[in-house]
Motif scaffolding. Structure first.
Motif, PDB file in Angstrom:
ATOM      1  N   ASP A   1      -9.603  -8.346  -1.418  1.00 36.16           N
ATOM      2  CA  ASP A   1      -9.077  -7.558  -0.327  1.00 36.16           C
ATOM      3  C   ASP A   1      -8.769  -8.525   0.822  1.00 36.16           C
ATOM      4  OD1 ASP A   1      -9.985  -4.248   0.928  1.00 36.16           O
ATOM      5  OD2 ASP A   1      -8.266  -5.536   1.332  1.00 36.16           O
ATOM      6  N   TRP A   2      -8.303  -7.973   1.925  1.00 37.47           N
ATOM      7  CA  TRP A   2      -7.746  -8.729   3.036  1.00 37.47           C
ATOM      8  C   TRP A   2      -8.664  -9.832   3.559  1.00 37.47           C
ATOM      9  CZ3 TRP A   2      -2.840  -7.581   4.994  1.00 37.47           C
ATOM     10  CH2 TRP A   2      -2.468  -8.259   6.154  1.00 37.47           C
TER      11      TRP A   2
ATOM     12  N   ARG B   1     -13.002   6.004   5.412  1.00 28.13           N
ATOM     13  CA  ARG B   1     -11.980   6.055   4.359  1.00 28.13           C
ATOM     14  C   ARG B   1     -12.255   7.197   3.382  1.00 28.13           C
ATOM     15  NH1 ARG B   1     -10.092   0.005   2.841  1.00 28.13           N
ATOM     16  NH2 ARG B   1      -8.150   1.159   2.500  1.00 28.13           N
TER      17      ARG B   1
ATOM     18  N   ASP C   1       0.843  -1.191   0.000  1.00 32.85           N
ATOM     19  CA  ASP C   1       0.000   0.000   0.000  1.00 32.85           C
ATOM     20  C   ASP C   1       0.876   1.237   0.000  1.00 32.85           C
ATOM     21  OD1 ASP C   1      -1.667  -2.155   1.772  1.00 32.85           O
ATOM     22  OD2 ASP C   1      -2.953  -0.891   0.520  1.00 32.85           O
TER      23      ASP C   1
ATOM     24  N   ARG D   1     -17.168  -1.548   5.672  1.00 29.06           N
ATOM     25  CA  ARG D   1     -17.458  -2.957   5.425  1.00 29.06           C
ATOM     26  C   ARG D   1     -18.803  -3.430   5.975  1.00 29.06           C
ATOM     27  NH1 ARG D   1     -11.715  -2.812   5.500  1.00 29.06           N
ATOM     28  NH2 ARG D   1     -10.747  -4.368   4.117  1.00 29.06           N
TER      29      ARG D   1
ATOM     30  N   GLU E   1      -9.837   2.492   7.851  1.00 23.82           N
ATOM     31  CA  GLU E   1     -10.718   1.336   7.855  1.00 23.82           C
ATOM     32  C   GLU E   1     -11.602   1.301   9.108  1.00 23.82           C
ATOM     33  OE1 GLU E   1      -7.231  -1.305   5.875  1.00 23.82           O
ATOM     34  OE2 GLU E   1      -9.190  -2.254   6.002  1.00 23.82           O
TER      35      GLU E   1
ATOM     36  N   LYS F   1      -9.215   0.382  -6.592  1.00 29.69           N
ATOM     37  CA  LYS F   1      -9.955  -0.159  -5.446  1.00 29.69           C
ATOM     38  C   LYS F   1     -10.937   0.852  -4.894  1.00 29.69           C
ATOM     39  CE  LYS F   1      -6.513   0.879  -1.843  1.00 29.69           C
ATOM     40  NZ  LYS F   1      -5.496   0.360  -0.919  1.00 29.69           N
ATOM     41  N   HIS F   2     -12.021   0.267  -4.265  1.00 29.10           N
ATOM     42  CA  HIS F   2     -12.330  -1.133  -4.023  1.00 29.10           C
ATOM     43  C   HIS F   2     -13.615  -1.421  -4.804  1.00 29.10           C
ATOM     44  CE1 HIS F   2     -10.162   0.596  -0.632  1.00 29.10           C
ATOM     45  NE2 HIS F   2      -9.681  -0.598  -0.377  1.00 29.10           N
TER      46      HIS F   2
ATOM     47  N   MET G   1      -8.686  -4.297  -7.093  1.00 29.23           N
ATOM     48  CA  MET G   1      -8.967  -4.950  -5.821  1.00 29.23           C
ATOM     49  C   MET G   1     -10.457  -4.833  -5.521  1.00 29.23           C
ATOM     50  SD  MET G   1      -7.422  -4.168  -2.037  1.00 29.23           S
ATOM     51  CE  MET G   1      -5.747  -4.355  -2.560  1.00 29.23           C
TER      52      MET G   1
ATOM     53  N   PHE H   1      -1.095  -0.932  -4.160  1.00 28.89           N
ATOM     54  CA  PHE H   1      -2.546  -1.067  -4.037  1.00 28.89           C
ATOM     55  C   PHE H   1      -3.145   0.337  -3.970  1.00 28.89           C
ATOM     56  CE2 PHE H   1      -1.690  -5.341  -3.704  1.00 28.89           C
ATOM     57  CZ  PHE H   1      -1.062  -5.741  -2.540  1.00 28.89           C
TER      58      PHE H   1
END
Ligand code: GLC
Length: 756
Positions: free
Chosen positions: A315-316, A197, A134, A250, A523, A236-237, A280, A183
């Protein structure tokens, strides 16, 4: 939309650094591509199923270092056995991130040189690793680099040349860290001020965000990503990440197709058309379907309609989350099948060894065809070849004399200066003269707050990796030969004692500069329950305003927190956003008048904690004022920003009072600098569709141009408007135009035209 202020591009061209190409170069070397495709087929034909499953696996650096994930031994070092288990046994093709801290260039070379040595010499396939990081405002995880303003500040410059320049420098310094893939950029729109974000975006408007994204990507990728000075970007995203119902990260989002196509798709489409190499996926769920499991979004829309041919990475941990958070899969294996069927190429696992093993089982059990894996492995191998990794898996350490150079720092400083937005300036309270001031508040002496999240660490709160030469606001102000500074730093939520002590320090002082806002976050950690700031900050302003004649507020914040109860008490207000390593100097330059501010808000600044809409709202959002309610009543409007000089607009004219599709309408306006100071102005062209089959926005940005005007100078600024600029997403979800009346607006000027 074509802007005709070529002079702007020319004069900024002189600032371009590190780029080996201009933004308009296009790689047309098709033969290169067919060679690569052939080479990919040759390698693919030699790979085992395990090789292919490994190529589609991305693990965190933790998985090859000494210690436990998220809790590595310090200093981080490779664990030889784990490295061979991951690279040689599991044949993992990609590694990301850092071990919880920033590294020096030397450390990055030590780590990645060894990773690539094992991959290319000990792994049977000898395929190099694709390393991703990142690097979102410069290569933040490499100490000593040039940290730019975060994207929201870059957008506030409304200067795409600076976006391109940041892309170039960031790419240079990312490769200087031995890494070929970032990223970045975030292409989500900041249309909900609560979202943690918000500051990672280019703001609320599709056109401004598309322009900024395209130019950053051109800086990142240049015309050949195999260059040692360019990197692969990552959009992204994708898709619908920034508009969750709760405003929290999220959580669930409901994005009707027309809204998705009108607002959220354009930035990604523009970037895909610009040739971006990777994308992403949004960790969230859209309309009840996790995007990581949504074939309609990841294949039908992204591949078939938008024509994206690059690499799609999760993503993660988001495949596992299909089981653990979204609960659409009964187990990890089913989650993998859902994601691969949807169109994922690479899983950012990133902290378990199971993905490749389970993926192999799914193929062996006939749940997934090996040919499906081949599609993804082709994209992965192609990207590694485009990046030159087969020939040069590692960079040459000595090829980067400009890393962290003054030249790069000046570019970051210049960008920070152009981002800072003067929101209010009553009675020319700013710029300050030679005077004694009280510098007070929670953010007067905190470099991390200026940098924001994705600093030297993920949340940006660790101070141990900061560049010691970079200043806090207090340090910069103390070095000024104009200001005598009395300093009183408070906590983020100042208590009575802190405020009382601050007021005592106003004795004999007429001017106070209060630095307030937010501490770093990103985040989910940045989720909030209330758009208001801590009450102590408001109380500090109230008490100080009673004690001084001139009250200046400097906001340092990732999103527009509510200031309505204190805004009337301030004589001047400056929005600094998250201005990066050079931010304190830039703030001083603006406050002291060294630099004339030219930033403009890339978002609508809300007045009330629970009442917020964007500038391109609908007529029905205008509550009827005859009932004593407020119509659209933000604290400050999208595109707002003052200067220390003044600009007068006149002679708005159009080349014809009607156009048909195929024509173009030339819009002309004179802009005069009627103040006594040279300054930059952003001329903004808005269009209003008077009647349409889908409720039209009250106005939409259709063009802008940032120009430099000396005192007294007049400049003719022109825009070319075509019917593409007048399109909207119609009933059938297609972009259409409709005959009818339009108005175009520049500043307070307005002129009608007709689309035939
Ligand atoms: C994070 C972020 C994403 C980032 C990725 C790798 O969860 O959502 O923006 O690129 O993980 O660090």
């Amino acid at each position: 939309m074509k802007k005709t202020s070529f002079l702007l591009a020319l004069c900024y061209g002189m600032f371009l650094v590190a780029c080996t190409s201009s933004p308009d170069d296009k790689a047309t070397d098709e033969s290169n591509d067919s060679t690569i495709d052939q080479r990919v087929e040759n390698i693919l034909s030699t790979l085992t199923l395990e090789d292919k499953c490994g190529e589609m696996t991305q693990l965190n650096l933790d998985m090859v270092c000494v210690g436990e994930p998220y809790n590595l031994e310090k200093p981080n070092k490779l664990d030889s056995a784990k490295l061979r288990k991951v690279l040689v046994d599991l044949k993992v093709g990609s590694i990301l991130n850092q071990g919880g801290q920033a590294y020096s260039r030397e450390k990055w070379f030590e780590l990645i040189n060894e990773i690539q040595r094992v991959a290319t010499q000990e792994k049977k396939s000898k395929i190099p690793v694709l390393y991703g990081i990142d690097a979102i405002h410069g290569v933040n995880y490499t100490t000593g680099n040039s940290l730019f303003p975060q994207q929201i500040g870059l957008a506030a410059t409304w200067n795409t040349e600076l976006a391109y320049e940041m892309g170039c420098i960031s790419a240079y310094e990312t490769r200087a860290s031995n890494i070929p893939w970032t990223f970045s950029p975030v292409l989500d729109l900041a249309r909900d001020a609560r979202w943690p974000r918000h500051w990672e975006t280019f703001g609320e408007d599709p056109l401004l965000a598309s322009d900024m994204g395209e130019n950053v990507i051109k800086g990142y990728e240049g015309d050949d990503v195999s260059s040692p000075y360019h990197v692969a970007s990552c959009l992204k995203h994708f898709l619908g990440y920034s508009v969750t119902l709760t405003g929290k990260d999220r959580t669930q989002a409901w994005v009707p197709e027309r809204q998705m196509r009108e607002y959220f798709l354009p930035t990604f489409k523009r970037a895909i058309d610009a040739g971006a190499k990777t994308l992403m996926v949004n960790s969230g769920e859209m309309n009840g379907i996790p995007v990581h499991a949504n074939h309609e979004i990841l294949t039908t829309l992204l591949r078939d309609e938008l024509g994206f041919e690059g690499l799609v990475v999760t993503d993660w941990e988001d495949i596992k989350y299909l089981r653990d958070r979204h609960r659409v899969a009964k187990d990890y294996k089913e989650a993998i099948k859902l994601a691969i069927d949807a169109g994922i190429d690479m899983s950012m696992v990133p902290v378990d060894y199971d993905f490749p093993v389970l993926l192999k089982e799914l193929v062996e059990e006939g749940e997934i065809k090996e040919s499906r894996l081949d599609e993804s492995v082709r994209r992965i191998l192609k990207l590694k070849m485009q990046l030159g990794l087969f020939e040069n898996p590692v960079m040459n350490f000595d090829d980067y004399p400009d890393f962290g150079s003054e030249k790069h720092a000046n570019s970051a400083l210049n960008t920070a200066r152009e981002s800072i937005t003067l929101l209010k300036n009553n009675n020319q309270s700013l710029p300050l003269g030679k005077e004694r001031i009280l510098l007070v508040g929670p953010l007067t002496n905190n470099l991390n707050a200026l940098i924001g999240g994705w600093g030297r660490t993920w949340q940006g709160v660790d101070t141990s990796f900061n560049n010691p030469s970079k200043k806090t606001i207090f340090q910069a102000f103390s070095e000024s030969d104009k200001l005598e500074v009395v300093h009183h730093e408070t906590s983020l939520n100042p208590d009575f004692k802190e405020i009382y002590e601050a007021v005592l320090k106003t004795k004999g002082i007429k001017t106070a500069v209060i630095c307030m806002g937010e501490m770093p976050y990103t985040e989910t950690v940045g989720d909030i329950e209330d758009m208001n700031l801590p009450e102590g900050q408001y109380e500090l302003v109230k008490q100080i305003s009673e004690a001084v004649d001139n009250l200046i507020i400097v906001l340092v914040e990732g999103r527009p927190r509510i200031i309505s109860q204190i805004e009337p008490l301030a004589d001047a207000i400056v929005q600094a956003y998250l201005p990066g390593n050079e931010g304190a100097q830039a703030i001083l330059d603006i406050i002291s008048g060294e630099v004339n501010p030219s930033g403009k808000l890339p978002y609508t600044y809300p007045r009330y904690a629970s009442s917020h809409s964007t500038y391109d709202h609908k007529t029905t959002d205008l509550i009827d004022p005859k009932f004593g309610l407020n119509a659209f009543y933000p604290q400050y409007e999208f595109g707002h920003g003052l200067s220390y000089t003044e600009f007068a607009y006149s002679n708005l004219s159009i080349s014809s009072d009607s156009i048909s599709c195929g024509d173009s309408l030339t819009v002309s306006v004179d802009v005069k600098n009627i103040g006594g100071l040279a300054g930059k102005e952003v001329i903004q062209l808005y269009v209003r569709d008077e009647v349409a089959s889908i409720t039209p926005a009250v106005k939409m940005l259709k063009g802008y141009s940032k120009i430099d005007l000396s005192a007294g100078e007049t400049r003719l600024v022109q825009f070319n408007l075509t019917c593409q600029d007048l399109e909207f997403v119609g009933i059938e979800m297609e972009r259409i135009t409709e005959e009818g009346d339009f108005n175009l607006m520049v500043d307070t000027l307005k002129i009608p035209f007709y689309l035939k």
